[in-house]
Design an enzyme around this catalytic site. Structure first.
Site, PDB file in Angstrom:
ATOM      1  N   SER A  47       8.017  -5.754  -1.913  1.00  0.00           N
ATOM      2  CA  SER A  47       6.692  -6.245  -1.556  1.00  0.00           C
ATOM      3  C   SER A  47       6.718  -7.763  -1.344  1.00  0.00           C
ATOM      4  O   SER A  47       7.455  -8.257  -0.505  1.00  0.00           O
ATOM      5  CB  SER A  47       5.687  -5.826  -2.631  1.00  0.00           C
ATOM      6  OG  SER A  47       4.359  -5.877  -2.133  1.00  0.00           O
ATOM      7  N   ASP A 159       4.466   0.665  -0.096  1.00  0.00           N
ATOM      8  CA  ASP A 159       5.011  -0.405  -0.933  1.00  0.00           C
ATOM      9  C   ASP A 159       6.057   0.113  -1.921  1.00  0.00           C
ATOM     10  O   ASP A 159       5.840   1.090  -2.637  1.00  0.00           O
ATOM     11  CB  ASP A 159       3.851  -1.038  -1.705  1.00  0.00           C
ATOM     12  CG  ASP A 159       4.205  -2.357  -2.349  1.00  0.00           C
ATOM     13  OD1 ASP A 159       5.212  -2.409  -3.087  1.00  0.00           O
ATOM     14  OD2 ASP A 159       3.464  -3.329  -2.147  1.00  0.00           O
TER      15      ASP A 159
END
Length: 279
Positions: A47, A159
């Site tokens: 991320s 993610d």
């Protein structure tokens, strides 16, 4: 007398965790390591950690990036859309990633870089280390409900922090001997004061889930850095400079531990304990 002619210094890997705006603390961590001649041989990010790692390994000036971000409004990064698969389309951000990584592929990154995302269909972590960097990083930042998921070769990714907020195992699989994990999660699952707004409830829920899935993976790090970021807004550019400084100060505070642990590794593997300077 022990023969030290073939001394071995560890390949040091940096596992940069997820944390949205709190992930800007990674810039301060990297600065502190560089100032103390701690060589970074491998980088794996998740991320926001994927963004910072990609910029570092593609040769960008992280300090400049931090200053630019601090002067911009959050909305300048984002393209809000009518919710379908997420609040933010992510096309604007992906364009920025292509520009900032100079359209590089993974085999052009120095030091070697990888990032992780979650294959939503299979429910498993995937390590990206081939092909275009920007596209893979866009997949890695696809926070469920916030960014639209990213399709790559017929696979839908979200993610990487969904399953593995701090990619310790992935960093070691890149060939790192000694892995420094950087956890920029805020609450770690402890009690916190929250209001009952839908936004705060959603963000707090993500924090709690991340705390649960992070614990076991973090224990695999040779050393873990956890900057105190609970007061940093998760989706705002207002505290970026302070966030970077917190990452720097926490790493400086842990520097004796970092050097001692690296020295211990070197002695264990028939080295001298000396840290060899490098990028």
């Amino acid at each position: 007398m022990k023969d030290i002619t073939n001394k071995k210094a560890p390949k040091i890997g940096l596992a940069l965790g997820s944390g949205s705006a709190r992930g800007m603390a990674h810039i301060g961590v990297i600065r502190a390591l560089q100032e103390n001649s701690i060589p970074i041989s491998r980088v794996c990010g998740c991320s926001m950690g994927a963004i910072i790692g990609a910029l570092y390994c593609s040769g960008n000036d992280l300090e400049m990036f931090g200053r630019v971000c601090a002067q911009m409004k959050t909305k300048e990064f984002l393209d809000i859309t009518v919710p379908r698969r997420g609040l933010i389309k992510g096309e604007r951000f992906e364009s920025l990633l292509h520009m900032m990584t100079k359209e590089k592929t993974f085999d052009q990154m120095e030091p070697p870089f990888a990032c992780i995302a979650c294959d939503l269909a299979k429910g498993e972590t995937v390590v990206f280390d081939q092909g275009g960097v920007a596209t893979a990083v866009r997949a890695s930042i696809s926070i469920p409900g916030i960014f639209e998921p990213k399709w790559i070769n017929g696979v839908l990714y979200v993610d990487g922090g969904t399953l593995c907020p701090v990619p310790i195992t992935a960093t070691r699989s890149m060939g790192a001997d000694f892995v420094i994990g950087v956890d920029v999660g805020a609450h770690k699952g402890e009690p916190a004061n929250i209001d009952d707004s839908i936004w705060h409830v959603f963000l707090r829920s993500l924090d709690v889930m991340a705390a649960v899935v992070t614990k076991e993976e973090n224990e695999k790090a040779d050393l873990l850095i956890e900057p105190p970021l609970s007061d940093i807004a998760q989706y705002s550019t207002e505290d970026i400079e302070h966030c970077i400084e917190l990452g720097y100060q926490e790493t400086i505070a842990r520097m004796a531990d970092i050097k001692n642990e690296i020295e211990k590794w070197s002695h264990t593997h028939n080295g001298t304990g000396e840290i060899q300077p490098g990028r």
